[in-house]
Design a protein around this motif. Structure first.
Motif, PDB file in Angstrom:
ATOM      1  N   GLU A 194       0.851  -1.189   0.000  1.00  0.00           N
ATOM      2  CA  GLU A 194       0.000   0.000   0.000  1.00  0.00           C
ATOM      3  C   GLU A 194       0.890   1.244   0.000  1.00  0.00           C
ATOM      4  O   GLU A 194       1.416   1.661   1.032  1.00  0.00           O
ATOM      5  CB  GLU A 194      -0.954  -0.029   1.200  1.00  0.00           C
ATOM      6  N   TRP A 221      -8.817   8.464   9.677  1.00  0.00           N
ATOM      7  CA  TRP A 221     -10.094   7.757   9.650  1.00  0.00           C
ATOM      8  C   TRP A 221     -10.907   8.141  10.879  1.00  0.00           C
ATOM      9  O   TRP A 221     -10.392   8.675  11.857  1.00  0.00           O
ATOM     10  CB  TRP A 221      -9.908   6.246   9.582  1.00  0.00           C
ATOM     11  N   SER A 235     -13.450   5.710   6.175  1.00  0.00           N
ATOM     12  CA  SER A 235     -12.162   6.004   5.554  1.00  0.00           C
ATOM     13  C   SER A 235     -12.445   6.591   4.183  1.00  0.00           C
ATOM     14  O   SER A 235     -12.752   5.874   3.236  1.00  0.00           O
ATOM     15  CB  SER A 235     -11.321   4.733   5.436  1.00  0.00           C
ATOM     16  N   SER A 238      -8.880   6.248   1.723  1.00  0.00           N
ATOM     17  CA  SER A 238      -7.954   5.153   2.014  1.00  0.00           C
ATOM     18  C   SER A 238      -6.651   5.263   1.230  1.00  0.00           C
ATOM     19  O   SER A 238      -6.108   4.260   0.755  1.00  0.00           O
ATOM     20  CB  SER A 238      -8.608   3.793   1.741  1.00  0.00           C
ATOM     21  N   ILE A 242      -6.450   0.628   2.738  1.00  0.00           N
ATOM     22  CA  ILE A 242      -7.522   0.218   3.635  1.00  0.00           C
ATOM     23  C   ILE A 242      -7.066  -0.861   4.610  1.00  0.00           C
ATOM     24  O   ILE A 242      -7.555  -0.931   5.754  1.00  0.00           O
ATOM     25  CB  ILE A 242      -8.763  -0.249   2.836  1.00  0.00           C
ATOM     26  N   VAL A 245      -5.383   1.023   7.308  1.00  0.00           N
ATOM     27  CA  VAL A 245      -6.424   1.680   8.105  1.00  0.00           C
ATOM     28  C   VAL A 245      -7.023   0.709   9.114  1.00  0.00           C
ATOM     29  O   VAL A 245      -7.173   1.020  10.309  1.00  0.00           O
ATOM     30  CB  VAL A 245      -7.525   2.257   7.188  1.00  0.00           C
ATOM     31  N   LEU A 265     -12.042   3.181  -1.238  1.00  0.00           N
ATOM     32  CA  LEU A 265     -10.886   2.325  -0.976  1.00  0.00           C
ATOM     33  C   LEU A 265      -9.726   2.628  -1.909  1.00  0.00           C
ATOM     34  O   LEU A 265      -8.670   2.009  -1.814  1.00  0.00           O
ATOM     35  CB  LEU A 265     -11.277   0.842  -1.084  1.00  0.00           C
ATOM     36  N   THR A 278      -5.211  -6.762  -1.561  1.00  0.00           N
ATOM     37  CA  THR A 278      -6.091  -6.036  -0.653  1.00  0.00           C
ATOM     38  C   THR A 278      -7.320  -6.863  -0.303  1.00  0.00           C
ATOM     39  O   THR A 278      -7.687  -6.997   0.875  1.00  0.00           O
ATOM     40  CB  THR A 278      -6.530  -4.709  -1.289  1.00  0.00           C
ATOM     41  N   THR A 296     -13.283   3.738  -5.134  1.00  0.00           N
ATOM     42  CA  THR A 296     -12.933   2.316  -5.084  1.00  0.00           C
ATOM     43  C   THR A 296     -12.690   1.754  -6.483  1.00  0.00           C
ATOM     44  O   THR A 296     -11.730   1.015  -6.702  1.00  0.00           O
ATOM     45  CB  THR A 296     -14.043   1.517  -4.379  1.00  0.00           C
TER      46      THR A 296
END
Length: 324
Positions: A194, A221, A235, A238, A242, A245, A265, A278, A296
Motif C-alpha cells: 500500500e 479515519w 475512511s 484510504s 484500507i 487503516v 478504498l 487487498t 474504489t
C-alpha cells in the motif's frame, strides 16, 4: 478511547454513484426508499440526488437518549452538496462539528457552503472544524511528461474561520462529540504493497518548488464504537491503504471487533495492481459490512463482490442511509 454509542446512522450526501433500484441489506436504506418513507408518492427528476466525484456523509450518533451530529467531508463542489442536502431533507442544523478526512478538493470543495448552510439553521453558532495541519498544502499529480497537474486547494484556515468555523488542527488521535466519535492520528504504514498516491507531490514550505507527497500523512479515519456491534470505520479515500487503516483501527481499539468500513478504498488507477492482495487481506478483519464507494473503482468492486457477496458488500450511493 471513546465510549460506546447506542446507535449510529450514516447518510451519504455525496458519492460517485446513484442507485435507487438495487436491493439493499436490512440495515441500509436506498435513496428511493428514503423518499417513500418521507411521504413522496410521485417520482420525478425533481426528487433525485446527483452523483459527483467525491464523498460527504452526515453522521448521527446517540447515547443515553442524547443525539449528536457531525459532517464528514463535503464533496467536490457546491451544486451537488446543496442539491442533495435539499432533496434528502438532511438535517444540517444539529451539526456541531465537521471533520475533513484529508486535503483533497473532492472532499472539501463545498466546505464553505456547508458551513453557511449549517449556520443558517443553527442560529449562527460557530462549528468545530477538525483538521490535520498539513492538509492545507497545495498539491499536484506528476504527469507522464514530467509536468504537474495541480489540484484545487482546500479552503484556508482564514477562509474557514471567516465562514464561522472554529478550526482545530492535530496530528494526534482525539475524540469529538464528547467522546462519541474517535478521530485517528496519522496512520502507520505497515503493509508493503500500500504505497499511498503514486506520483503525488506538494508545494515546498517556501512555495518555490515541489516535494514528494505520496504518503498523504494528513489522512485520518473516523471510528464509532456501536454497542453490541463493534467499531464502524469511515475512511474517505484510504490513500493510506484500507488494510493499513483497519490494522490501525484494530490496534486503537483492542478487543473491539471491527464491524464495518465505509468510504472510498482507492483501488482504481495505479492502485488496481494491488486489488488481489487487498481483497485477500480484508478477509482477516471479519467485517460484517463493506460499504465501498467513491474512488474504489469497478474492478475492485467486482473483486469485493466475488470475495464477500452481497451479505457483506453494500456499496455506497448518494442518499443511502446505513444504520448500526
Amino acid at each position: 478511547m471513546i465510549g460506546e454509542v447506542d446507535s449510529l446512522e450514516i447518510q451519504v450526501l455525496v458519492d460517485n454513484a446513484t442507485d435507487m433500484l438495487s436491493s439493499t441489506p436490512a440495515h441500509v436504506e436506498s435513496e428511493g426508499a428514503g423518499l417513500m418513507r418521507r411521504g413522496v408518492r410521485m417520482m420525478g427528476g425533481k426528487c433525485l440526488c446527483c452523483a459527483a466525484h467525491g464523498l460527504s456523509c452526515l453522521i448521527n450518533v446517540e447515547r443515553g437518549g442524547v443525539r449528536r451530529s457531525m459532517l464528514f467531508d463535503s464533496g467536490p463542489e457546491e451544486y451537488a452538496f446543496e442539491r442533495n442536502v435539499t432533496r434528502l431533507a438532511a438535517a444540517l442544523g444539529p451539526v456541531e462539528a465537521i471533520m475533513l478526512s484529508h486535503g483533497h478538493w473532492d472532499h472539501a470543495g463545498a466546505m464553505l457552503l456547508a458551513l453557511t448552510m449549517i449556520r443558517s439553521r443553527n442560529g449562527g453558532k460557530a462549528v468545530v472544524f477538525d483538521a490535520h495541519p498539513d492538509m492545507f498544502r497545495t498539491r499536484a499529480v506528476t504527469m507522464p511528461n514530467g509536468g504537474f497537474r495541480q489540484m484545487e486547494d482546500v479552503p484556508s484556515v482564514d477562509d474557514l474561520t471567516a465562514f464561522g468555523a472554529k478550526v482545530a488542527t492535530s496530528r494526534e488521535p482525539h475524540g469529538l462529540l464528547d467522546g462519541m466519535v474517535h478521530v485517528s492520528g496519522e496512520i502507520p504504514r505497515v503493509t508493503a504493497y500500500e504505497r499511498g498516491y503514486p506520483g503525488q507531490v506538494r508545494r515546498t514550505a517556501d512555495g518555490q518548488g515541489w516535494e514528494p507527497d505520496e504518503l498523504l500523512l494528513d489522512e485520518r479515519w473516523l471510528g464509532i464504537h456501536v454497542k453490541g456491534k463493534g467499531l464502524v470505520v469511515l475512511s474517505a479515500c484510504s490513500h493510506a491503504g484500507i488494510v493499513n487503516v483497519l490494522h490501525h483501527a484494530r490496534a486503537s481499539f483492542p478487543g473491539v471487533p471491527l464491524c464495518a468500513i465505509l468510504g472510498g478504498l482507492h483501488l482504481s488507477g495505479a492502485n488496481e495492481a494491488v486489488i488481489p492482495q487487498t481483497v485477500a487481506d480484508l478477509k482477516q478483519f471479519g467485517l460484517n459490512t463493506i460499504a465501498a464507494g467513491h474512488c474504489t473503482g469497478w474492478r475492485a468492486m467486482t473483486a469485493l463482490a466475488n470475495a464477500f457477496g452481497d451479505r457483506v458488500l453494500a456499496p455506497t450511493a448518494v442518499g443511502k442511509r446505513y444504520s448500526f
